[in-house]
Design a protein around this motif. Structure first.
Motif, short mmCIF file in Angstrom:
data_model
loop_
_atom_site.label_atom_id
_atom_site.label_comp_id
_atom_site.label_asym_id
_atom_site.label_seq_id
_atom_site.Cartn_x
_atom_site.Cartn_y
_atom_site.Cartn_z
N TYR A 164 0.81 -1.21 0.00
CA TYR A 164 0.00 0.00 0.00
C TYR A 164 0.85 1.27 0.00
CZ TYR A 164 -3.84 -3.15 0.88
OH TYR A 164 -4.76 -4.17 0.78
N ARG A 165 2.04 1.20 0.52
CA ARG A 165 2.90 2.39 0.52
C ARG A 165 3.70 2.53 -0.77
NH1 ARG A 165 3.12 4.85 5.47
NH2 ARG A 165 2.24 3.65 7.21
N LEU A 166 4.03 1.41 -1.40
CA LEU A 166 4.79 1.49 -2.64
C LEU A 166 3.90 1.85 -3.82
CD1 LEU A 166 7.47 1.16 -4.13
CD2 LEU A 166 7.00 -1.30 -4.31
N SER A 167 2.66 1.40 -3.81
CA SER A 167 1.75 1.65 -4.95
C SER A 167 1.61 3.14 -5.28
CB SER A 167 0.38 1.05 -4.67
OG SER A 167 0.44 -0.35 -4.64
N ILE B 281 4.73 4.37 -7.07
CA ILE B 281 4.78 3.91 -8.47
C ILE B 281 3.85 4.74 -9.34
CG2 ILE B 281 4.34 1.97 -10.02
CD1 ILE B 281 6.81 1.60 -8.28
N LYS B 282 2.65 5.03 -8.83
CA LYS B 282 1.69 5.82 -9.60
C LYS B 282 2.18 7.24 -9.81
CE LYS B 282 -2.27 3.10 -8.04
NZ LYS B 282 -3.48 3.07 -7.18
N LYS B 283 2.91 7.77 -8.85
CA LYS B 283 3.46 9.13 -9.00
C LYS B 283 4.58 9.14 -10.02
CE LYS B 283 5.08 13.04 -6.23
NZ LYS B 283 5.41 13.51 -4.87
N ILE B 284 5.42 8.11 -10.01
CA ILE B 284 6.51 8.02 -10.97
C ILE B 284 5.98 7.80 -12.38
CG2 ILE B 284 8.51 6.63 -11.66
CD1 ILE B 284 8.95 6.02 -8.69
N CYS B 285 4.95 6.93 -12.47
CA CYS B 285 4.38 6.57 -13.78
C CYS B 285 2.86 6.63 -13.70
CB CYS B 285 4.85 5.17 -14.19
SG CYS B 285 4.20 4.61 -15.77
N PRO B 286 2.27 7.75 -14.05
CA PRO B 286 0.81 7.90 -13.94
C PRO B 286 0.02 7.01 -14.90
CG PRO B 286 1.90 10.04 -14.10
CD PRO B 286 2.91 9.01 -14.46
N THR B 287 0.66 6.50 -15.95
CA THR B 287 -0.04 5.65 -16.92
C THR B 287 -0.16 4.24 -16.35
OG1 THR B 287 0.94 6.92 -18.72
CG2 THR B 287 -0.06 4.80 -19.28
N PRO B 288 -1.38 3.77 -16.03
CA PRO B 288 -1.54 2.49 -15.32
C PRO B 288 -0.93 1.31 -16.06
CG PRO B 288 -3.61 3.72 -15.33
CD PRO B 288 -2.68 4.44 -16.25
N TRP B 289 -1.10 1.23 -17.37
CA TRP B 289 -0.66 0.03 -18.08
C TRP B 289 0.86 -0.02 -18.28
CZ3 TRP B 289 1.65 1.35 -22.68
CH2 TRP B 289 1.27 2.56 -23.26
#
Length: 446
Positions: free
Chosen positions: A250-253, A256-264
């Motif tokens: 839950y803390r890493l997710s 990751i989303k901040k580094i790469c906003p594109t989900p896929w």
């Protein structure tokens, strides 16, 4: 209602439920059999062709794109199913089953450190939801059928039908069980496991040779006081490991989303990180399920029950799995939790002076129990997997790990019926995702 009419009504209701549960169990059990057969095949292929790991980032992106284009609500996974059990509404889309099936098989083929329980639970839940829609069940019946789908998936994929039944009820709400659903859930789980077995599927055997019996000439008793205290001490560590696992994801997710906003594209990050870790460590032991090692003597769940000693394998598997799950790979968490728990038990056994196979078994079910908040189901799992002789130690590990893991877990849609430690500001029924944030009562609706 007169007694005769009441009996007739009961029998008609029983036949109606059997007409729903038996076909559902057969379909779920057969689906799990095919899934387990595919996992065995792709795992063997990866062992023989280790270079396939370099395709992991691309495979992860391909699976993520399939969810991005076609997944819709199916991307909610296990949490969506739990939400639907609590409050049936739109249902669980049937496409969840093939998407998670294919996504998990692809993830394992290329080496992602994920499990298989999520796939089984989601297949069971989506199939059950479709049955409920086809037969136009009311909300209460839909909730029971969804619970049965969850139970049958878990029971069949691990060969633990009673665990599946208890898990299906216990995972919904911390500290509360709805026994009115117990019989249909148990029947479905047992039939699904039987169906899976009839397809020729066999599950891994974890040998616990330790038997807590008295020495010759002593009065037999089921527990040794000193050993019991040592297991209790280890259980604290198992609870903290459960919490570290859940919180790590839950803390890493968000990072990751901040580094790469594109989900896929996010799985590409996890794939590259996994490849770099394999290069750095010089081992493939932490890829895939981890039930068996690619090379003799490697770190694996089965080998943790041997006399070999593995100091930090549990932590390395935790890191590999947190990265895979936080970046969007499909499969589940439970088998990696087995690895973390059995590995930590193996590491602590010589330190505490506890038989290694016993503590590996306790850790295996306790870390699982702490992470999913199901201490009773995991105690039963200890009995189904290892036998009932050491049940006191399995229960001790699961109960203490449950308390020490705190109000977090891998399924944040769980409700809190009774908090692990009582709080005066607690309001029953609040979601675990709220309590994890320190919020113990819902804001009044305007």
């Amino acid at each position: 209602m007169p007694p005769f009419k009441e009996i007739v009504s009961f029998l008609l209701n029983l036949l109606r439920w059997l007409g729903l549960l038996v076909p559902l169990a057969v379909v779920v059990g057969s689906s799990c059999a095919l899934f387990l057969w595919m996992l065995e095949w792709v795992t063997h292929y990866r062992f023989v062709h280790p270079a396939i790991l370099y395709g992991l980032p691309f495979a992860g992106v391909a699976v993520a794109l399939s969810y991005y284009w076609w997944g819709g609500r199916a991307g909610g996974g296990n949490n969506l199913i739990i939400d639907e059990i609590h409050k049936p509404s739109e249902g669980v889309p049937l496409r969840m089953a093939p998407l998670v099936f294919i996504g998990t098989v692809v993830s394992h083929l290329f080496g992602a450190s994920v499990g298989r329980e999520g796939t089984a639970v989601q297949m069971g839940g989506s199939l059950a939801s479709s049955f409920a829609t086809w037969f136009r069940l009311d909300k209460r019946s839909t909730s029971i059928l969804l619970t049965a789908g969850v139970a049958s998936g878990l029971g069949a994929v691990y060969g633990t039908p009673i665990t599946g039944a208890v898990f299906g009820l216990e995972v919904l709400t911390l500290g509360a069980l709805d026994y009115s659903a117990l019989l249909p859930v148990a029947v479905t789980s047992i039939i699904a496991d039987w169906t899976c077995h009839q397809w020729g599927i066999h599950h891994a055997v974890y040998p616990v040779t330790f038997k807590g019996l008295a020495a010759p000439g002593q009065v037999p008793f089921h527990v040794d006081a000193v050993l019991w205290v040592k297991v209790a001490i280890a259980a604290v560590a198992f609870g903290f490991a459960s919490r570290a696992f859940a919180e790590g994801v839950y803390r890493l997710s968000p990072i990751i989303k901040k580094i790469c906003p594109t989900p896929w594209l996010q799985p590409a990050i996890g794939g590259v990180a996994t490849i770099l870790l394999v290069w750095l460590l010089g081992t493939r032991d932490y890829l895939g399920l981890g039930v068996m090692a690619p090379e003799a003597g490697g770190a694996s769940i089965v080998n943790f029950f041997s006399t070999a000693h593995y100091d930090w394998s549990w932590l390395l598997k935790l890191v590999f799995t947190v990265i895979a799950l936080a970046t969007g790979y499909k499969g589940g968490e439970v088998t990696p939790l087995f690895f973390v728990g059995a590995g930590l038990g193996n590491a602590l056994a010589p330190v505490l002076g506890v038989p290694g196979d016993l503590l590996a078994g306790v850790g295996m079910v306790a870390v699982f129990g702490g992470a999913v908040n199901t201490p009773l189901a995991c105690t039963v799992m200890g009995v189904e997997l290892f036998g009932g002789t050491n049940i006191v130690y399995y229960a001790t590990g699961c109960f203490i790990a449950y308390l020490c893991s705190g109000h977090t877990g891998i399924y944040l849609s769980q409700k809190v019926g009774v908090p692990k430690i009582w709080r005066p500001d607690f309001v029953p029924g609040i979601a675990l995702r709220r309590t994890r944030e320190g919020i113990w009562k819902e804001e009044p609706k305007v």
